[in-house]
Motif scaffolding. Sequence first.
Motif, PDB file in Angstrom:
ATOM      1  N   ARG A  79       0.834  -1.202   0.000  1.00 55.74           N
ATOM      2  CA  ARG A  79       0.000   0.000   0.000  1.00 55.74           C
ATOM      3  C   ARG A  79       0.866   1.248   0.000  1.00 55.74           C
ATOM      4  N   GLY A  80       0.381   2.273  -0.676  1.00 55.92           N
ATOM      5  CA  GLY A  80       1.107   3.522  -0.728  1.00 55.92           C
ATOM      6  C   GLY A  80       0.148   4.692  -0.705  1.00 55.92           C
ATOM      7  N   ARG A  81       0.664   5.831  -0.258  1.00 56.58           N
ATOM      8  CA  ARG A  81      -0.139   7.058  -0.258  1.00 56.58           C
ATOM      9  C   ARG A  81       0.772   8.259  -0.487  1.00 56.58           C
ATOM     10  N   GLY A  82       0.174   9.337  -0.896  1.00 52.78           N
ATOM     11  CA  GLY A  82       0.899  10.586  -1.026  1.00 52.78           C
ATOM     12  C   GLY A  82       2.120  10.497  -1.913  1.00 52.78           C
TER      13      GLY A  82
ATOM     14  N   LYS B  94      13.937   0.414  -4.248  1.00 54.52           N
ATOM     15  CA  LYS B  94      13.711   0.972  -2.916  1.00 54.52           C
ATOM     16  C   LYS B  94      12.401   1.736  -2.820  1.00 54.52           C
ATOM     17  N   ARG B  95      11.950   2.291  -3.931  1.00 56.47           N
ATOM     18  CA  ARG B  95      10.670   2.999  -3.915  1.00 56.47           C
ATOM     19  C   ARG B  95       9.510   2.053  -3.632  1.00 56.47           C
ATOM     20  N   VAL B  96       9.710   0.775  -3.959  1.00 59.01           N
ATOM     21  CA  VAL B  96       8.685  -0.230  -3.701  1.00 59.01           C
ATOM     22  C   VAL B  96       8.902  -0.886  -2.343  1.00 59.01           C
ATOM     23  N   SER B  97      10.138  -1.228  -2.014  1.00 57.76           N
ATOM     24  CA  SER B  97      10.401  -1.945  -0.769  1.00 57.76           C
ATOM     25  C   SER B  97       9.988  -1.148   0.453  1.00 57.76           C
ATOM     26  N   LYS B  98       9.964   0.194   0.354  1.00 52.40           N
ATOM     27  CA  LYS B  98       9.560   0.987   1.510  1.00 52.40           C
ATOM     28  C   LYS B  98       8.046   1.032   1.706  1.00 52.40           C
ATOM     29  N   LEU B  99       7.295   0.567   0.723  1.00 54.11           N
ATOM     30  CA  LEU B  99       5.837   0.508   0.860  1.00 54.11           C
ATOM     31  C   LEU B  99       5.454  -0.696   1.719  1.00 54.11           C
ATOM     32  N   GLN B 100       4.498  -0.522   2.600  1.00 62.17           N
ATOM     33  CA  GLN B 100       4.148  -1.550   3.560  1.00 62.17           C
ATOM     34  C   GLN B 100       3.279  -2.644   2.929  1.00 62.17           C
ATOM     35  N   VAL B 101       3.543  -3.885   3.369  1.00 62.67           N
ATOM     36  CA  VAL B 101       2.717  -5.026   2.974  1.00 62.67           C
ATOM     37  C   VAL B 101       1.515  -5.145   3.915  1.00 62.67           C
ATOM     38  N   GLY B 102       1.721  -4.879   5.185  1.00 61.39           N
ATOM     39  CA  GLY B 102       0.632  -4.950   6.156  1.00 61.39           C
ATOM     40  C   GLY B 102      -0.349  -3.801   5.989  1.00 61.39           C
ATOM     41  N   GLY B 103      -1.547  -3.990   6.516  1.00 61.51           N
ATOM     42  CA  GLY B 103      -2.558  -2.951   6.470  1.00 61.51           C
ATOM     43  C   GLY B 103      -3.251  -2.794   5.142  1.00 61.51           C
TER      44      GLY B 103
END
Length: 265
Positions: A96-99, A133-142
């Motif tokens: 998931r990602g935002r902003g 890294k732009r993807v790996s920093k996005l959370q899998v949980g939630g």
Amino acid sequence: MTGEALAPLRARYAHWLGLDSEQVLADRDEAAEDIRAMQLLLRMERDAPPSWHRALAMAASGAAALCLDPRAEPGGEWHEAIADYCGGHIRKVTRRGRGAQWEATADLPGLSFADAGTEVRALLPGRVAELDKRVSKLQVGGTDAPVDVDPAPEVGPPTPELRVWINPHHPMTLGKTMAQAGHAGMIAAALLATDPPALQAWIDAGLPARARLLHPDAWDTLVARLADPGEAWRSEKLLAVRDAGFTEVPPGTVTVAAHAPARGA
């Protein structure tokens, strides 16, 4: 043949459905450096939750579209990545990602989809150990959202669409269910590649998909028809997704069944 990179998945499909749970456990293991996955990104702004139904439909359509894109055909810039991915386990991870973090992924190789405020990206698969890294920093949980009201179908003549049915016996987060719907889209594309007119009709329609959470009795009846996967496909264009059981469900669980668009549908 359109979808040539999907050939290994097509060859493996019935074999995977025939494994028992212990065989699933043994088959799923891969060396860490060999693990490849398709990343599915879901936009989840704090004040604008995604639609459950639309996110699943876009995951199914998006995974298929990525593998059927002209760039995935032999000689195309995506062909090697798609072919290598289809040669192993078709793992998918929803993040998931935002902003600003969401916007930063816009130019990564892949496809983006939007429908009535819900946004999904299907990224070109690759080695998990080499994840951007732009993807790996996005959370899998939630990656969850409540089941919303099923969007009304568009008025007009029927179009070929993939109908995705979700297992009601094993509740899954939206992120997990998106991965399973994505598998269904890929499997449908792989199997339909042997029927070029049916596949082309689906492509021409925009690879539409619709997702539903089935009533338990209806699910049990549907899955019983998959006892012979080859016959279920030949007679009904019915397919199934069987999970390796890394998260949320036991190994060997059939998480999703789907009806692929038939010729002339």
